[in-house]
Motif scaffolding. Structure first.
Motif, PDB file in Angstrom:
ATOM      1  N   TYR A 190      12.430  23.137 -15.585  1.00 38.42           N
ATOM      2  CA  TYR A 190      11.485  22.056 -15.300  1.00 38.42           C
ATOM      3  C   TYR A 190      10.684  22.327 -14.029  1.00 38.42           C
ATOM      4  O   TYR A 190       9.964  21.459 -13.561  1.00 38.42           O
ATOM      5  CB  TYR A 190      12.245  20.725 -15.180  1.00 38.42           C
ATOM      6  CG  TYR A 190      12.933  20.299 -16.454  1.00 38.42           C
ATOM      7  CD1 TYR A 190      12.400  19.301 -17.262  1.00 38.42           C
ATOM      8  CD2 TYR A 190      14.112  20.906 -16.868  1.00 38.42           C
ATOM      9  CE1 TYR A 190      13.035  18.917 -18.446  1.00 38.42           C
ATOM     10  CE2 TYR A 190      14.757  20.530 -18.046  1.00 38.42           C
ATOM     11  CZ  TYR A 190      14.205  19.535 -18.820  1.00 38.42           C
ATOM     12  OH  TYR A 190      14.834  19.158 -19.993  1.00 38.42           O
ATOM     13  N   TYR A 200      11.813  13.513 -12.568  1.00 35.84           N
ATOM     14  CA  TYR A 200      12.853  13.815 -13.555  1.00 35.84           C
ATOM     15  C   TYR A 200      14.133  12.987 -13.427  1.00 35.84           C
ATOM     16  O   TYR A 200      14.914  12.924 -14.381  1.00 35.84           O
ATOM     17  CB  TYR A 200      13.200  15.310 -13.500  1.00 35.84           C
ATOM     18  CG  TYR A 200      12.037  16.170 -13.916  1.00 35.84           C
ATOM     19  CD1 TYR A 200      11.577  16.160 -15.232  1.00 35.84           C
ATOM     20  CD2 TYR A 200      11.358  16.958 -12.984  1.00 35.84           C
ATOM     21  CE1 TYR A 200      10.494  16.926 -15.618  1.00 35.84           C
ATOM     22  CE2 TYR A 200      10.270  17.728 -13.371  1.00 35.84           C
ATOM     23  CZ  TYR A 200       9.839  17.700 -14.682  1.00 35.84           C
ATOM     24  OH  TYR A 200       8.757  18.450 -15.051  1.00 35.84           O
ATOM     25  N   ILE A 230       7.510  19.703 -20.904  1.00 36.25           N
ATOM     26  CA  ILE A 230       7.510  21.045 -20.323  1.00 36.25           C
ATOM     27  C   ILE A 230       7.001  22.010 -21.390  1.00 36.25           C
ATOM     28  O   ILE A 230       7.574  22.153 -22.461  1.00 36.25           O
ATOM     29  CB  ILE A 230       8.896  21.444 -19.793  1.00 36.25           C
ATOM     30  CG1 ILE A 230       9.985  21.289 -20.851  1.00 36.25           C
ATOM     31  CG2 ILE A 230       9.265  20.657 -18.570  1.00 36.25           C
ATOM     32  CD1 ILE A 230      11.312  21.912 -20.440  1.00 36.25           C
TER      33      ILE A 230
END
Length: 428
Positions: A48, A190, A230
């Protein structure tokens, strides 16, 4: 809102609950010992990160326990250690992990602390600088280890611009450039409830676990902005030879093949092939290349479980003068997998080894919390525990032959050793 509880399937000891804010809770009741272990997984990790921020999730994991919600690094450590508990954070390519273990009576307090750490880290600048220096020391130290150099060379050749190409530490350039702002932005992006899997095993009931998680995390709202997708590059095989001369007492010879992800139907056969080749003192590579021919200081194979196509690697540490013959020996053993069916007895032995090690890896509350949470965060579901064992048991010799034909053909080569050994290989 009442969380949705999924009763355990007949063969699983796990209760799966989904909360209104997206948190997935897995609970394994185990009253045998007065211990509770928890694993909190987050859909984060080095996949990520932006390439220029490689090492960001590692630095975040290192700093996260060094200050949160009004608590200093010392106060956090004192709260954990004063009750004999353990709490740590870590990161991998595919996820972020917070682990904790306590006696039952102290679990509510330590889970509440874990909630503060996950939700409100302060990222003190002095701690960032300290952890960055430690990471840079690790990066430099790895450059002195021939095996690590060979593996890094292999990863970069195999994965190119995919995040799997990089160490979770990043490199000296990327780690040196990371800022507190980078950590804050990554965390805000996140770390959110709908990215969490909380896996708990120990002496508590499902109802107690739900109540505790609701208390600590129930008011955590899903942000209005969706988690950014992503967009990872496609991984395609393009085998190359990478040679690195260094002053070392042994050569590291490494062959790599682009394998399958854990969700692929080919995963079980490749896992068995890796075990057959290089798992333990009875493995094919150890017996043939070390015991019978005396070529190897160390020899093994590995095939990690990954969300995206994983590398299937065989390697050997050998005397510099044996570099070329060691490479030929490794190549021959892998090529045999495509030309000759593994005998039924050898295949069964590899299955017994995998399944035996798998069973032994689910003994403690920590191991139980880890494996079910891991399957959930990878998107496999808790039923994969049973499915994995059934898939391994069902693999036939023909399946391994087919997998070898498909995946184990032209290898990537990574060779690290003395210049004379590398020149000798070039001439061969």
């Amino acid at each position: 809102m009442t969380p949705t509880v999924k009763p355990p399937v007949s063969h699983s000891p796990i209760h799966r609950t989904v909360f209104h804010n997206g948190i997935v809770l897995l609970v394994a009741e185990n009253p045998a010992a007065d211990i509770i272990a928890a694993r909190i997984f987050v859909r984060a990790g080095s996949c990520y990160e932006n390439r220029e921020q490689a090492g960001l999730s590692h630095l975040l994991a290192a700093v996260m326990t060094k200050g949160c919600a009004g608590l200093s690094s010392w106060e956090i450590a004192e709260q954990v250690e004063s009750v004999g508990a353990s709490l740590s954070t870590d990161t991998s390519t595919d996820y972020f992990l917070l682990s904790l273990k306590t006696v039952t009576a102290d679990f509510p307090e330590i889970l509440a602390l874990a909630g503060k750490i996950l939700r409100s880290p302060t990222f003190p600048e002095t701690q960032i600088e300290l952890e960055r220096r430690l990471a840079l020391q690790d990066i430099r130290s790895q450059k002195e280890q021939p095996f690590t150099l060979a593996l890094e060379q292999m990863r970069q050749a195999m994965y190119q611009n995919h995040p799997y190409a990089m160490s979770v530490l990043g490199d000296e350039t990327t780690m040196s450039s990371l800022t507190r702002t980078d950590l804050v932005e990554y965390h805000q992006t996140y770390f959110r409830p709908d990215s969490l899997v909380i896996s708990i095993a120990g002496r508590l009931t499902l109802q107690e676990a739900i109540a505790l998680v609701e208390q600590v995390f129930g008011d955590w709202q899903i942000p209005d902005i969706a988690t950014p997708a992503i967009n990872l590059p496609t991984i395609t095989a393009n085998p190359q030879h990478k040679l690195k001369p260094v002053q070392t007492q042994q050569s590291i010879v490494m062959l790599g093949y682009l394998g399958a992800s854990v969700s692929s139907p080919d995963y079980p056969a490749l896992k068995l092939l890796s075990t057959y080749l290089g798992n333990g003192l009875s493995s094919r590579l150890f017996v043939e290349l070390r015991e019978k021919r005396g070529l190897a200081y160390e020899v093994s194979a590995f095939y990690p479980t990954k969300l995206y196509p994983a590398s299937f690697v065989v390697y050997m540490g050998t005397a510099p003068e044996n570099t070329t013959i060691a490479l030929e020996g490794l190549s021959t053993e892998v090529e045999l997998l495509s030309n000759t069916e593994i005998s039924e007895s050898s295949l069964q032995a590899a299955k017994n080894k995998i399944l035996g090690q798998y069973a032994l890896g689910k003994q403690t509350n920590g191991q139980i919390a880890q494996i079910y949470g891991w399957y959930e965060i990878l998107g496999l579901g808790i039923d994969f525990d049973t499915a994995f064992q059934e898939l391994i048991a069902a693999v036939s010799s023909q399946d391994t032959l087919t997998a070898a034909h498909q995946y184990l053909q032209e290898p990537y080569l990574s060779l690290v050793g003395q210049e004379e050994a590398i020149n000798s290989y070039k001439k061969s």
